[in-house]
Each structure stands twice: as C-alpha cells, then as structure tokens.
Design an enzyme around this catalytic site. Structure first.
Site, mmCIF file in Angstrom:
data_model
loop_
_atom_site.group_PDB
_atom_site.id
_atom_site.type_symbol
_atom_site.label_atom_id
_atom_site.label_comp_id
_atom_site.label_asym_id
_atom_site.label_seq_id
_atom_site.Cartn_x
_atom_site.Cartn_y
_atom_site.Cartn_z
ATOM 1 N N ARG A 212 38.817 37.449 42.833
ATOM 2 C CA ARG A 212 40.054 38.239 42.831
ATOM 3 C C ARG A 212 40.647 38.375 41.429
ATOM 4 O O ARG A 212 41.225 39.402 41.076
ATOM 5 C CB ARG A 212 41.069 37.571 43.760
ATOM 6 C CG ARG A 212 42.412 38.283 43.885
ATOM 7 C CD ARG A 212 43.461 37.333 44.430
ATOM 8 N NE ARG A 212 43.662 36.197 43.539
ATOM 9 C CZ ARG A 212 44.278 35.073 43.888
ATOM 10 N NH1 ARG A 212 44.719 34.923 45.119
ATOM 11 N NH2 ARG A 212 44.434 34.095 43.005
ATOM 12 N N ARG A 225 38.493 34.516 29.619
ATOM 13 C CA ARG A 225 38.008 33.386 30.414
ATOM 14 C C ARG A 225 36.973 33.959 31.384
ATOM 15 O O ARG A 225 37.278 34.857 32.162
ATOM 16 C CB ARG A 225 39.166 32.725 31.169
ATOM 17 C CG ARG A 225 40.260 32.260 30.235
ATOM 18 C CD ARG A 225 41.474 31.730 30.983
ATOM 19 N NE ARG A 225 41.181 30.478 31.653
ATOM 20 C CZ ARG A 225 41.387 30.256 32.945
ATOM 21 N NH1 ARG A 225 41.865 31.196 33.713
ATOM 22 N NH2 ARG A 225 41.116 29.095 33.473
ATOM 23 N N PHE A 285 47.922 22.882 57.326
ATOM 24 C CA PHE A 285 47.895 22.815 55.866
ATOM 25 C C PHE A 285 46.530 23.259 55.325
ATOM 26 O O PHE A 285 46.445 23.963 54.316
ATOM 27 C CB PHE A 285 48.195 21.384 55.417
ATOM 28 C CG PHE A 285 47.976 21.126 53.951
ATOM 29 C CD1 PHE A 285 48.939 21.480 53.021
ATOM 30 C CD2 PHE A 285 46.802 20.539 53.496
ATOM 31 C CE1 PHE A 285 48.740 21.252 51.669
ATOM 32 C CE2 PHE A 285 46.596 20.303 52.153
ATOM 33 C CZ PHE A 285 47.570 20.664 51.231
#
Length: 413
Positions: A212, A225, A285
């Site tokens: 992404r 990067r 979570f």
C-alpha cells in the site's frame, strides 16, 4: 466523519461511524491520570488512532503491556525510518535500544511531528515500562533486542530476494506477532502460539503495508525507502522507482499483482492462529487488523492508483469491521468476501493469474470448510439503494437528538 457523497452511497456506514466516534471519545476519557501513563495513551492516539481503538478490546493489565510494547517498537521504528540519521549513528542505537527502555532519562531526538515528541519524551515510556509485570518486561525486551538487530542488518543490506523480503518482514513485524503471543500467554489468557503462526500474523500485515505504501516510501526524502524485493520487481522494470511512471502502468500493475499474490501465502496461517484464540478481547484485537489487511489487498489488487496516491478502505467500512467483528464466523465471512472480490478482479492475462487464483481458492476453501459462512451478515457488498438519501436524513435527525440529549441543561437550555 466521512464525505457526504460516500455516506449517500453507503448510508448504513453512518451508524458504525457514529459508534466509532463515540468509542474514540470514550478512549480519550479513559486516559490514566498519572503523567507517564497519560503521555503513553495520548501518544498512542496520535501515532495510531485505529490501534488505540483496537487496543481497548484488551483487559487493563494486558492493555498497558501492549500499549508500551507498541510505543517501544514505534520508537525503534522511528529511528530506523529517519533517513537523515547517519548509518554509523543509527546502527548502534538500533542494536542497544532494548537496553535504553530500562533507562528513565534516555531520549534521542529524531523523527518528525508526533514521532519527534515520542522520542524527545521517551522517558515517560521507560517509566511506564518499569511498572509492568516481569513477564511482560522480559517479552518486550527480548523482541526489541531481536528487532533492533534485524533492522540494523537491513540498514546495510538491500531486499534482493523473496527470502530477504520474508526475513526483513520477520524482523519488523513477524517478531511483533511473536511478542504479542508471548504477552497474551504472560497474561494467562491464551496458550503460547507457535512461532510460525505468530510470524505469519505479522508478515501478512507488514506485506500489506509495504504494498500500500509504495509511493510514500519511494518518494521519501532525503532517500527512498525500498522494500519490494528485486526478485519480483526486476521481472517488470529496470529500477523500482520506474513503477510510478505512467508509461510503465501495465508492468506496474502486473508487479503489484505479483506482490499481492505473495502476501496471500500467509492467510491460511492467520486464520489458523485466530481460530485458536479463546479470550474475546484478544480475539477482536487480533482479528480486526487482519480483516483490514485482506480488505486493503482487495482494493490494491490490479489498481494503478497504488502508484498515484493513497489506496485504503473507506472509513465507514473500517468502522463496520471494528463494530461487527465478534466471532470467528465473522472472520471467515470477511476473508471469504474479500477473497471473492479479489477473484473477480483477476485478469486471466496477468502473468500470475493462475497462481493468484490458486491461492484465493485455497483461502475460500478454508472459509467454506469452517461451516459457519451462513452465520454472518456481510458488510462488504455494496448495499446502497434509492432510499439512501432518506435513510441518511433520518440518521442525522436521530444523531441530532442524541447530541441534544447529551448536552448539559437539555431540554431547558
């Protein structure tokens, strides 16, 4: 909260968005009064609002441990990410970072915006860390040491092969999966998951982020990067940055699809990991970010916009994932729907079409074999209708009444 046009297309998003907004307000109200803990939870909201909401699923002690674990690794990541730090300065800091978390006066100025604040006032994180239980401290220290060493290795090493790619993702994310499994186990809530499954949980999320964030990473100043492995991108272009140029659009999309296909390797491990979780808060979570990842891959696949700007799930769908992910049937359902969306986007002429479809079929088979697909309501398919504007008006009226009731002095105001 979301653009009016988007809400008109997806009026059922509004309720989930309102619930998410209220959850965010509630999270802000629950910030502890002690200065060091207040800093940690406030900083968590600033560096990752979505994570700050997901972490609320956890019990108090585990929540504190995971909060500190996240901030320690975020600080470590800030050192790695800052391309202005000379290598001879950066590498020793990365390798010794696990020792600095015990030093209540240590700080290192780097990063920008909220990340600079985190680094400048890192003593608050260290103070909170020292208040955690011994089992939590040991798990955090171990993972920080291993991650720092791995990051240091890749400061001086390019991501050439797919094996390099997997190794890098292991250091920066797979180890997070291992660390979280250790924290869950230390809390007494879960059995200790295998390293391989824990690693896959991290790799799936990291590879999604790397896919992404191509444009952001390649345009990084003062230095690009580059995390996409040469073994993949060199099949399509001469230089990784060539993918962003319009004349290479066809090859760029083919390379993107190759990267997505590689990420799908980890899905079945992730489903196996989540299916073994017992504690509902820990399950949510873990499950919410994984669903967000498969959803993001479904949007990115075959999408040239990855090389033009930011591609991400709309806020309303994100809010639905957070609100409606409760059980493993929800997870199987979401993965089945998003993998079906991916399947519909596969171009039979794509060089990796056969491999992509094979991996998607395996994911769908795992979901079907669970026997629970009919026990959930899909929130992924577009269900906009001609009644959308009316529904939206009604929802805003209800919201207005709700806000009025929440105001001091109502109705005598």
């Amino acid at each position: 909260m979301g653009s009016l046009g988007t809400m008109l297309k997806h009026p059922d998003d509004v309720y989930a968005l309102l619930k998410l907004k209220m959850a965010a307000k509630q999270a802000e109200k629950q910030i502890p009064p002690q200065p060091h803990w207040a800093f940690c939870y406030t900083m968590l909201l600033k560096v990752s609002r979505s994570f700050a909401l997901v972490i609320q699923q956890l019990g108090p002690q585990l929540r504190d441990a995971v909060c500190i674990f996240y901030l320690v690794l975020r600080a470590l990541d800030t050192v790695e990410d800052d391309t202005s730090i000379p290598t001879d300065v950066k590498v020793p800091i990365l390798k010794a970072f696990h020792q600095h978390i015990y030093e209540q006066d240590w700080h290192f100025s780097c990063g920008t915006k909220e990340y600079k604040v985190l680094m400048d006032q890192f003593h608050h994180v260290s103070t909170a860390f020292l208040e955690l239980g011994k089992g939590y401290q040991e798990a955090i220290e171990e993972i920080t040491q291993r991650m720092g060493a791995g990051m240091a290795k890749f400061i001086c090493k390019e991501v050439e092969s797919i094996d390099d790619y997997d190794e890098y993702c292991h250091y920066v994310a797979g180890l997070v999966g291992l660390g979280l499994s250790k924290l869950f186990h230390a809390s007494g809530s879960e059995d200790l998951a295998s390293d391989s499954l824990s690693n896959s949980m991290g790799l799936f999320l990291q590879k999604t982020n790397i896919i992404r964030d191509y444009l952001e990473d390649i345009n990084e100043i003062p230095k690009s990067r580059m995390f996409w492995p040469r073994e993949i991108w060199s099949k399509y272009v001469n230089k990784l940055e060539d993918l962003k140029y319009e004349e290479n659009s066809v090859k760029a999309v083919q390379c993107l699809n190759d990267m997505v296909t590689n990420a799908l390797i980890h899905v079945e491990d992730c489903l196996k990991y989540m299916s073994a979780l017992r504690e509902p808060g820990i399950f949510r979570f873990c499950a919410i970010p994984q669903i967000m990842a498969i959803g993001t891959l479904a949007l990115c696949y075959n999408n040239i916009e990855v090389f033009r700007g930011v591609v991400k799930m709309r806020r309303g769908l994100t809010a639905k994932v957070i609100d409606q992910t409760r059980t493993m049937s929800d997870v199987y359902g979401a993965f089945f729907d998003f993998s079906s969306m991916l399947t519909s986007k596969v171009d039979k002429n794509d060089p990796n079409a056969v491999k992509t479809l094979s991996r998607l079929e395996a994911i769908q088979k795992t979901c079907r074999d669970s026997g629970v697909l009919n026990k959930r309501k899909t929130y992924i398919l577009d269900n906009g209708s001609k009644y959308a504007p009316l529904l939206l008006v009604i929802l805003f009226i209800v919201f207005g009444i709700f806000i009025a009731n929440m105001s001091p002095g109502w109705p005598n105001k």
